[in-house]
Design an enzyme around this catalytic site. Sequence first.
Site, mmCIF file in Angstrom:
data_model
loop_
_atom_site.group_PDB
_atom_site.id
_atom_site.type_symbol
_atom_site.label_atom_id
_atom_site.label_comp_id
_atom_site.label_asym_id
_atom_site.label_seq_id
_atom_site.Cartn_x
_atom_site.Cartn_y
_atom_site.Cartn_z
ATOM 1 N N ASP A 36 44.512 88.662 32.542
ATOM 2 C CA ASP A 36 45.966 88.626 32.714
ATOM 3 C C ASP A 36 46.474 89.854 33.456
ATOM 4 O O ASP A 36 47.403 89.771 34.257
ATOM 5 C CB ASP A 36 46.677 88.516 31.355
ATOM 6 C CG ASP A 36 46.453 87.148 30.720
ATOM 7 O OD1 ASP A 36 46.023 86.222 31.457
ATOM 8 O OD2 ASP A 36 46.673 87.011 29.498
ATOM 9 N N GLU A 112 22.656 62.023 35.958
ATOM 10 C CA GLU A 112 23.784 62.921 35.687
ATOM 11 C C GLU A 112 24.818 62.195 34.845
ATOM 12 O O GLU A 112 24.814 60.964 34.798
ATOM 13 C CB GLU A 112 24.396 63.366 37.024
ATOM 14 C CG GLU A 112 24.856 62.182 37.865
ATOM 15 C CD GLU A 112 25.088 62.509 39.339
ATOM 16 O OE1 GLU A 112 24.078 62.592 40.072
ATOM 17 O OE2 GLU A 112 26.255 62.654 39.741
ATOM 18 N N LYS A 114 28.153 60.356 33.621
ATOM 19 C CA LYS A 114 29.203 59.612 34.289
ATOM 20 C C LYS A 114 30.515 60.012 33.626
ATOM 21 O O LYS A 114 30.790 59.643 32.485
ATOM 22 C CB LYS A 114 28.982 58.107 34.165
ATOM 23 C CG LYS A 114 30.028 57.307 34.904
ATOM 24 C CD LYS A 114 29.682 55.834 34.923
ATOM 25 C CE LYS A 114 30.658 55.054 35.768
ATOM 26 N NZ LYS A 114 32.061 55.234 35.398
ATOM 27 N N ASP A 116 34.373 60.205 32.676
ATOM 28 C CA ASP A 116 35.369 59.154 32.559
ATOM 29 C C ASP A 116 36.726 59.717 32.955
ATOM 30 O O ASP A 116 37.514 60.109 32.115
ATOM 31 C CB ASP A 116 35.381 58.626 31.125
ATOM 32 C CG ASP A 116 36.147 57.338 31.023
ATOM 33 O OD1 ASP A 116 36.459 56.750 32.081
ATOM 34 O OD2 ASP A 116 36.441 56.919 29.893
ATOM 35 N N TYR A 225 30.328 65.301 42.516
ATOM 36 C CA TYR A 225 29.029 64.641 42.448
ATOM 37 C C TYR A 225 28.553 64.065 43.776
ATOM 38 O O TYR A 225 27.567 63.361 43.827
ATOM 39 C CB TYR A 225 29.054 63.542 41.393
ATOM 40 C CG TYR A 225 30.238 62.604 41.498
ATOM 41 C CD1 TYR A 225 30.367 61.731 42.568
ATOM 42 C CD2 TYR A 225 31.224 62.613 40.516
ATOM 43 C CE1 TYR A 225 31.454 60.890 42.671
ATOM 44 C CE2 TYR A 225 32.317 61.771 40.619
ATOM 45 C CZ TYR A 225 32.412 60.920 41.692
ATOM 46 O OH TYR A 225 33.492 60.087 41.789
ATOM 47 N N LYS A 313 25.466 52.584 31.530
ATOM 48 C CA LYS A 313 26.524 52.890 30.567
ATOM 49 C C LYS A 313 26.010 52.997 29.140
ATOM 50 O O LYS A 313 24.949 52.495 28.810
ATOM 51 C CB LYS A 313 27.568 51.777 30.631
ATOM 52 C CG LYS A 313 28.264 51.687 31.963
ATOM 53 C CD LYS A 313 29.707 52.055 31.791
ATOM 54 C CE LYS A 313 30.532 51.666 32.968
ATOM 55 N NZ LYS A 313 31.873 51.272 32.589
ATOM 56 N N CYS A 407 56.196 29.517 23.217
ATOM 57 C CA CYS A 407 55.981 30.844 23.801
ATOM 58 C C CYS A 407 56.839 31.881 23.085
ATOM 59 O O CYS A 407 58.049 31.685 22.932
ATOM 60 C CB CYS A 407 56.340 30.817 25.283
ATOM 61 S SG CYS A 407 56.424 32.452 26.020
ATOM 62 N N CYS A 410 59.712 33.001 25.924
ATOM 63 C CA CYS A 410 60.762 32.125 26.458
ATOM 64 C C CYS A 410 60.917 30.823 25.674
ATOM 65 O O CYS A 410 61.742 29.989 26.018
ATOM 66 C CB CYS A 410 60.488 31.823 27.929
ATOM 67 S SG CYS A 410 59.082 30.712 28.153
ATOM 68 N N CYS A 423 51.726 29.537 28.355
ATOM 69 C CA CYS A 423 53.119 29.138 28.319
ATOM 70 C C CYS A 423 53.402 28.293 29.557
ATOM 71 O O CYS A 423 53.040 28.671 30.671
ATOM 72 C CB CYS A 423 53.987 30.396 28.308
ATOM 73 S SG CYS A 423 55.685 30.082 28.799
ATOM 74 N N CYS A 429 59.816 31.909 32.302
ATOM 75 C CA CYS A 429 59.334 32.855 31.301
ATOM 76 C C CYS A 429 59.434 34.279 31.839
ATOM 77 O O CYS A 429 58.805 34.618 32.844
ATOM 78 C CB CYS A 429 57.898 32.520 30.932
ATOM 79 S SG CYS A 429 57.244 33.609 29.664
HETATM 80 S S1 IVH Z 1 28.718 58.501 42.258
HETATM 81 C C1 IVH Z 1 28.690 56.198 46.096
HETATM 82 N N1 IVH Z 1 28.529 60.055 40.162
HETATM 83 O O1 IVH Z 1 32.340 56.371 38.422
HETATM 84 C C2 IVH Z 1 28.602 56.837 44.751
HETATM 85 N N2 IVH Z 1 30.347 58.551 40.271
HETATM 86 O O2 IVH Z 1 32.042 53.434 38.431
HETATM 87 C C3 IVH Z 1 29.874 56.809 44.047
HETATM 88 N N3 IVH Z 1 31.882 58.686 38.380
HETATM 89 O O3 IVH Z 1 34.103 55.724 41.374
HETATM 90 C C4 IVH Z 1 30.005 57.422 42.763
HETATM 91 N N4 IVH Z 1 30.838 60.292 37.312
HETATM 92 O O4 IVH Z 1 34.803 57.730 39.936
HETATM 93 C C5 IVH Z 1 29.225 59.083 40.768
HETATM 94 N N5 IVH Z 1 28.273 61.511 38.373
HETATM 95 C C6 IVH Z 1 28.957 60.557 38.989
HETATM 96 C C7 IVH Z 1 30.137 60.029 38.438
HETATM 97 C C8 IVH Z 1 30.792 59.013 39.107
HETATM 98 C C9 IVH Z 1 31.882 59.474 37.315
HETATM 99 C C10 IVH Z 1 32.881 57.644 38.649
HETATM 100 C C11 IVH Z 1 33.410 57.619 40.049
HETATM 101 C C12 IVH Z 1 33.100 56.235 40.571
HETATM 102 C C13 IVH Z 1 32.932 55.470 39.304
HETATM 103 C C14 IVH Z 1 32.059 54.257 39.530
#
Ligand code: IVH
Length: 668
Positions: A36, A112, A114, A116, A225, A313, A407, A410, A423, A429
């Site tokens: 800071d 790696e 994924k 979210d 990534y 996944k 419905c 409506c 509906c 509606c």
């Molecule tokens: S590679 C051409 N690596 O997942 C390769 N995507 O379901 C494109 N995402 O649109 C993506 N972690 O938003 C890649 N380690 C990772 C990722 C990753 C998250 C997301 C990304 C992509 C979506 C696909």
Amino acid sequence: MSDVQTRIAALRDLIRGHDYLYYVKDKPEISDAEYDRLFKELTELEQTHPELMRPDSPTQRVGAPPLEALVKVRHEKPMLSLDSILNADEVLAFDQRMKRELGVQSVDYTAEPKFDGLSVELVYQNGAFIQGSTRGDGTIGEDITTNLRTIRSLPLQLVAGSGYPARLVVRGEVYMRLNDFQALNRRMTERGEEAFANPRNAAAGSLRQLDSSITASRPLVVTCYEVTSRSEGAASTHWQEFEDLSAWGIPVPLSRLRCSTIEEVITYHHETAEMRDSLPYEIDGVVVKVDRRQWQEKLGFKSRSPRWAIAYKFSPRKETTVIEDIAVSVGRTGTLTPLALLKPVEVGGVTISRATLHNADEVARKDVRVGDTVKIERAGDVIPAVSERVSVPGEQRAAPFQMPADCPICHSAVAREGAYYYCTGQMVCGAQIKGAIEHFASKAALNINGLGRKTVAQLVDHHLVRTVADLYRLTKDDLLGLEGFADRSAALLLQGITASKDVTLDRFLMGLGIRQVGQHIAKVLARTFGTLGSIMTADKERFQRVPEIGPEISSSLASYFSEPQNRRVIDELLKTGFRIESDTPSVGQNAPLAGVTFVFTGGLGKLTREDAARLVESKGAKVSSSVSKKTSYVVAGTDAGSKLEQARKLGITVLSEQEFSDLVQGEG
Ligand code: IVH
């Protein structure tokens, strides 16, 4: 350089270095108080010497004046998505496919997390962050540079002397840590604002802001990534790409692993899944990528995803709770969806109080009733669902659930189609009228800027709009009568509406909201038929001959286009001056059989009639079921009947199957 200049430059470098250690490496080397002090010193020097201010100074992450609207940017290369799989068998099959297509015995992978969150693209010019955008529809995104500048882990300047290329485009994910998300939601609720449903929505809502000072107040992080393009140098592997990114000061996933067999990938997936609940942020799986860049290029891309990568996944999380009530919601196509209202329960860091029950058959199959104890599951990007009932000894159960006869919105009659109830009040509606217009205006369809849920509701509630065609008749005065509209905003919305008249065929089709016709099918239709006219005159059989279009979608298309009200709305739209950009159909004007019409009668020997029709259509011909003066050829098989007679009467050339086959083969 003056002393002040030198001190400012040194402070900026110091702060950047500490930002990197703190936000990227998670290993701070100085106390918050010391940090800071440095920050304060820099801020004061910059205030007394405004001429020395630079946009990439660490003090400039606080946000810029609000924007009127987010500007669109076209991505140099499309931002793709990933195919996903859920189990080890599928990942083994992926490995087999890679080896087969590459013709090799073994393939190295990078595995790696994924993340979210939301994907973003970042552009660096001579080491300075100059532009950032959202994914948008993959081709066109929105410029969110000023918002991204407020993210602490995003370097505004790459590490000096690290060998970064003059121009660099990278992609990554912006997300929010769980504890930051919970704290943000607490602050929001205290202020009487609505809390975000999950960290992903919170990240999205924070990033797509016109006022970057709001983004600055939200605790976002970024991880990269992918190197999308670089002006010089090239990494030979994805792994090397990560090393490069990291050397330049760009945050990359720390827990990545290079795997020389698919078994190692499976182990990594397993271990990562075990850690998932203890991670400070949400991940919904593992991304597996072929490591060698040369092989990636050889494998190439499908329309929406690379062939060389896959999202592996995690299975969805489950928690137990009680159904307090079952409500019924009405969707934009009129479908009634039973919704379980739950005693709130936390599933993976997010509080869930409602979950979809999909449809009446599902409710019956799972036998869930009000008062039952159930398991709720939630996969990262999916709406929570009731997965099963848990029986409790001695429980008193309520009567089985029944869909309403009217419905809930409506009060029109409810009709049934298979497992679905809907509906029948399509044009009256409120849920459907609003839903249809929102869908039409949405990003994937006509992409009308400024026409979101709230405005649509106002327009419908004030009886200004009943069908999508009415949008194009709106005047400034109409809008000025609505709450929240002023001269400027009204003009902007009208501008957005007018601009939407230039549209590609697939987006237009998508916008119509035909049941079962989403982005992908709309693209297939546009590519196959080329023009709206030929889609509107096709019949169910014709639709069904298109690969990827099955009987259900065909029926839905045929019944949509046979409904006079729908045709009238399309007509009205076209009259307002729409310019629908036709797709280049796979068979165009120059196709060998363009302009030729066939009628098939009787049984064919080698081909089925379907195949014959598909064959000539692929060469640009039309197939009709009745003989008229417009018929070019009648192909007569065995037991040809009245159509053959009709052909003879009209003097139309009749071909045997052999003659037909010669003709078609001769054409290419
Ligand atoms: S590679 C051409 N690596 O997942 C390769 N995507 O379901 C494109 N995402 O649109 C993506 N972690 O938003 C890649 N380690 C990772 C990722 C990753 C998250 C997301 C990304 C992509 C979506 C696909």
